[in-house]
Design a protein around this motif. Sequence first.
Motif, PDB file in Angstrom:
ATOM      1  N   THR A   1       0.811  -1.198  -0.019  1.00 22.95           N
ATOM      2  CA  THR A   1      -0.020  -0.133  -0.073  1.00 22.95           C
ATOM      3  C   THR A   1       0.988   1.314   0.227  1.00 22.95           C
ATOM      4  O   THR A   1       1.899   1.244   0.351  1.00 22.95           O
ATOM      5  CB  THR A   1      -0.923  -0.109   1.258  1.00 22.95           C
ATOM      6  OG1 THR A   1      -0.058  -0.180   2.468  1.00 22.95           O
ATOM      7  CG2 THR A   1      -1.845  -1.146   1.172  1.00 22.95           C
TER       8      THR A   1
ATOM      9  N   GLU B   1      -5.081   4.823  -6.148  1.00 25.34           N
ATOM     10  CA  GLU B   1      -5.403   3.424  -6.320  1.00 25.34           C
ATOM     11  C   GLU B   1      -5.116   2.838  -7.653  1.00 25.34           C
ATOM     12  O   GLU B   1      -5.398   3.433  -8.482  1.00 25.34           O
ATOM     13  CB  GLU B   1      -6.885   3.031  -5.972  1.00 25.34           C
ATOM     14  CG  GLU B   1      -7.199   2.995  -4.304  1.00 25.34           C
ATOM     15  CD  GLU B   1      -6.382   2.010  -3.467  1.00 25.34           C
ATOM     16  OE1 GLU B   1      -6.399   0.880  -3.797  1.00 25.34           O
ATOM     17  OE2 GLU B   1      -5.553   2.647  -2.789  1.00 25.34           O
TER      18      GLU B   1
ATOM     19  N   GLY C   1     -10.121  -2.336   5.043  1.00 24.88           N
ATOM     20  CA  GLY C   1     -10.096  -1.256   5.304  1.00 24.88           C
ATOM     21  C   GLY C   1     -11.024  -0.858   6.541  1.00 24.88           C
ATOM     22  O   GLY C   1     -10.919   0.092   7.313  1.00 24.88           O
TER      23      GLY C   1
ATOM     24  N   ARG D   1     -10.684  -1.620  10.273  1.00 21.08           N
ATOM     25  CA  ARG D   1      -9.579  -2.243  11.527  1.00 21.08           C
ATOM     26  C   ARG D   1     -10.085  -2.660  12.565  1.00 21.08           C
ATOM     27  O   ARG D   1     -10.680  -1.877  13.436  1.00 21.08           O
ATOM     28  CB  ARG D   1      -8.664  -0.893  11.382  1.00 21.08           C
ATOM     29  CG  ARG D   1      -8.293  -0.170  10.440  1.00 21.08           C
ATOM     30  CD  ARG D   1      -7.700  -1.086   9.173  1.00 21.08           C
ATOM     31  NE  ARG D   1      -6.366  -1.764   9.963  1.00 21.08           N
ATOM     32  CZ  ARG D   1      -5.560  -2.771   9.486  1.00 21.08           C
ATOM     33  NH1 ARG D   1      -6.364  -3.381   8.220  1.00 21.08           N
ATOM     34  NH2 ARG D   1      -4.708  -3.393   9.993  1.00 21.08           N
TER      35      ARG D   1
END
Length: 328
Positions: free
Chosen positions: A11, A16, A197, A199
């Motif tokens: 990442t 993206e 995404g 957490r």
Amino acid sequence: MPGIRPSHGGTDSLPEPRYDFSSNANPAGPCPSVLAAVRNADLTRYPDPLYASLRGTLAAHHRTTADRILIGAGASELILRLIRHHQGAVQQLAPTFSEYARGAHLCSRRLLSMHTPAAFLRAQAREPGLGFVCWPNNPSGDLWPLEFVAEAAASGPLVVDLAYAPLCGESRLAAIETASRGAYRLYSPNKAFGLTGVRGAYLVAPRIDRRLAHAAPSWVIGRDAVALLEAAVERRARTWLERSLARIERWRSMLGRSLRQIGLQVRDGPATFLLVNVGDATRVARRLRDEGVRVRDGSSFGLPAWIRLSAQPPRAQRALLAALQSAL
């Protein structure tokens, strides 16, 4: 030893990419029922600061008591909390997830990186502290022997990171859970259900450990993560996960064959990912990124010649193979 700044080799802060092979999330996801639960979470209110209902749900699933369930803001937060909580050295089976070493650095602990189970057990005896075993191992895919895990747990304290175990099938998951009953078992189901995404993670502790539980920040996860963790243990979510595994296996096998056909060395595994030797991982990863394909640079694992690739659908694989032809 890694620095304080996180380094994950996948990442990044760029827009993206069109195709993302860097994430080990379930490529068949997201799981519809878990996604619906997250979307329906009431984000206008605080969660219960004690997470009583969530811990009760997870305890029932794991057939334990709620006071042995510890909630955390993802696996990385729990890893750091565990290292801060335990004195002594940090032992790991390398190459492996970089957050164990980073946590040791942040907490000024001595890091012992072993390369075999026998060496790991010797390190536990020589310099007691806190051990980490990732099962299956990230990035190598190793399924460490269950007898070794049980012995290391008895020698402990030990953390068994089960981030990818649900992606190996219910029978393997049950086997490693049994072998690691004497360890802290670390679960981060956002990967298996395709929602990285969000957490949220949790520990099943081998004994009641209130000091570790109370060391968490207040409201350590939000209602979205509460919803994910609750939905992930429901039967319909676990049924969806089990049905997705055949597709993952098909895509991973297809990717491995294609890479070998162009002359690359591949190290396969049982979960969503594999390793491929490209000579200079950082250079190749950057060139692929320029082509709209993101991969995991293995340098942060101590594997500067290797990239880690996740199983992806055939269209994405064709794009990767085309980009690799010019990047190598």
